[in-house]
Design a protein around this motif. Structure first.
Motif, PDB file in Angstrom:
ATOM      1  N   ALA A 196      -8.202  -0.848   5.038  1.00  0.00           N
ATOM      2  CA  ALA A 196      -7.296  -1.535   4.119  1.00  0.00           C
ATOM      3  C   ALA A 196      -6.427  -2.552   4.861  1.00  0.00           C
ATOM      4  CB  ALA A 196      -6.422  -0.517   3.393  1.00  0.00           C
ATOM      5  N   ILE A 236       3.879  -0.969   3.659  1.00  0.00           N
ATOM      6  CA  ILE A 236       3.183   0.315   3.534  1.00  0.00           C
ATOM      7  C   ILE A 236       4.234   1.405   3.429  1.00  0.00           C
ATOM      8  CG2 ILE A 236       1.548   1.923   4.579  1.00  0.00           C
ATOM      9  CD1 ILE A 236       0.547  -0.481   6.290  1.00  0.00           C
ATOM     10  N   ASN A 283       0.722   5.417   0.342  1.00  0.00           N
ATOM     11  CA  ASN A 283      -0.225   6.328   0.980  1.00  0.00           C
ATOM     12  C   ASN A 283       0.307   7.747   1.015  1.00  0.00           C
ATOM     13  OD1 ASN A 283      -2.728   6.635   2.762  1.00  0.00           O
ATOM     14  ND2 ASN A 283      -1.117   7.593   3.971  1.00  0.00           N
ATOM     15  N   ASP A 304      -4.651  -0.219  -3.234  1.00  0.00           N
ATOM     16  CA  ASP A 304      -4.660   1.242  -3.179  1.00  0.00           C
ATOM     17  C   ASP A 304      -5.031   1.708  -1.777  1.00  0.00           C
ATOM     18  OD1 ASP A 304      -3.834   1.890  -5.767  1.00  0.00           O
ATOM     19  OD2 ASP A 304      -5.840   1.573  -6.563  1.00  0.00           O
ATOM     20  N   GLN A 305      -4.579   2.885  -1.442  1.00  0.00           N
ATOM     21  CA  GLN A 305      -4.720   3.436  -0.097  1.00  0.00           C
ATOM     22  C   GLN A 305      -6.158   3.586   0.367  1.00  0.00           C
ATOM     23  OE1 GLN A 305      -2.490   6.978  -0.681  1.00  0.00           O
ATOM     24  NE2 GLN A 305      -3.918   7.810  -2.157  1.00  0.00           N
ATOM     25  N   ILE A 364       0.857  -1.182   0.000  1.00  0.00           N
ATOM     26  CA  ILE A 364       0.000   0.000   0.000  1.00  0.00           C
ATOM     27  C   ILE A 364       0.896   1.235   0.000  1.00  0.00           C
ATOM     28  CG2 ILE A 364      -1.740   1.324   1.267  1.00  0.00           C
ATOM     29  CD1 ILE A 364      -2.503  -1.297   2.717  1.00  0.00           C
TER      30      ILE A 364
END
Length: 106
Positions: free
Chosen positions: A23, A39, A13, A93-94, A11
């Motif tokens: 998420a 992330i 962000n 996706d975020q 992910i």
């Protein structure tokens, strides 16, 4: 021994902290457990980093990266692909989530 998961979920962000819990939880609830979650925060000014650390402190499969300079979406995703150790990749996706507990099994 080095942990080499079958799947890397990643992910990127930037200031989407309000969606991150959903998420992250959708990944952690998967019945397939042979994964890592990466992330990369691209310098958010919201609570993104605190939320990520909260989860990473509880689960060693979660790794957080904070970019010192804003990379932009494309370069941030590319950065995470190079950090991944899984045989397969899944971009999340975020502001998205994995639907169902068996998503990674399929």
């Amino acid at each position: 021994m080095i942990f080499r998961p079958k799947i890397t979920v990643y992910i990127t962000n930037y200031n989407y902290g309000q969606f991150l819990r959903q998420a992250i939880e959708s990944v952690l609830m998967q019945s397939f457990k042979d994964f890592e979650l990466l992330i990369s925060d691209d310098g958010s000014t919201d609570r993104t980093l605190a939320i990520c650390k909260e989860y990473a402190d509880k689960n060693s499969r979660i790794k957080i990266f904070r970019q010192k300079e804003k990379l932009g979406e494309h370069h941030n995703k590319s950065f995470l692909v190079h950090q991944a150790s899984g045989a397969y990749f899944k971009l999340l996706d975020q502001d998205d989530y994995l639907e169902g507990e068996d998503f990674l099994e399929n």
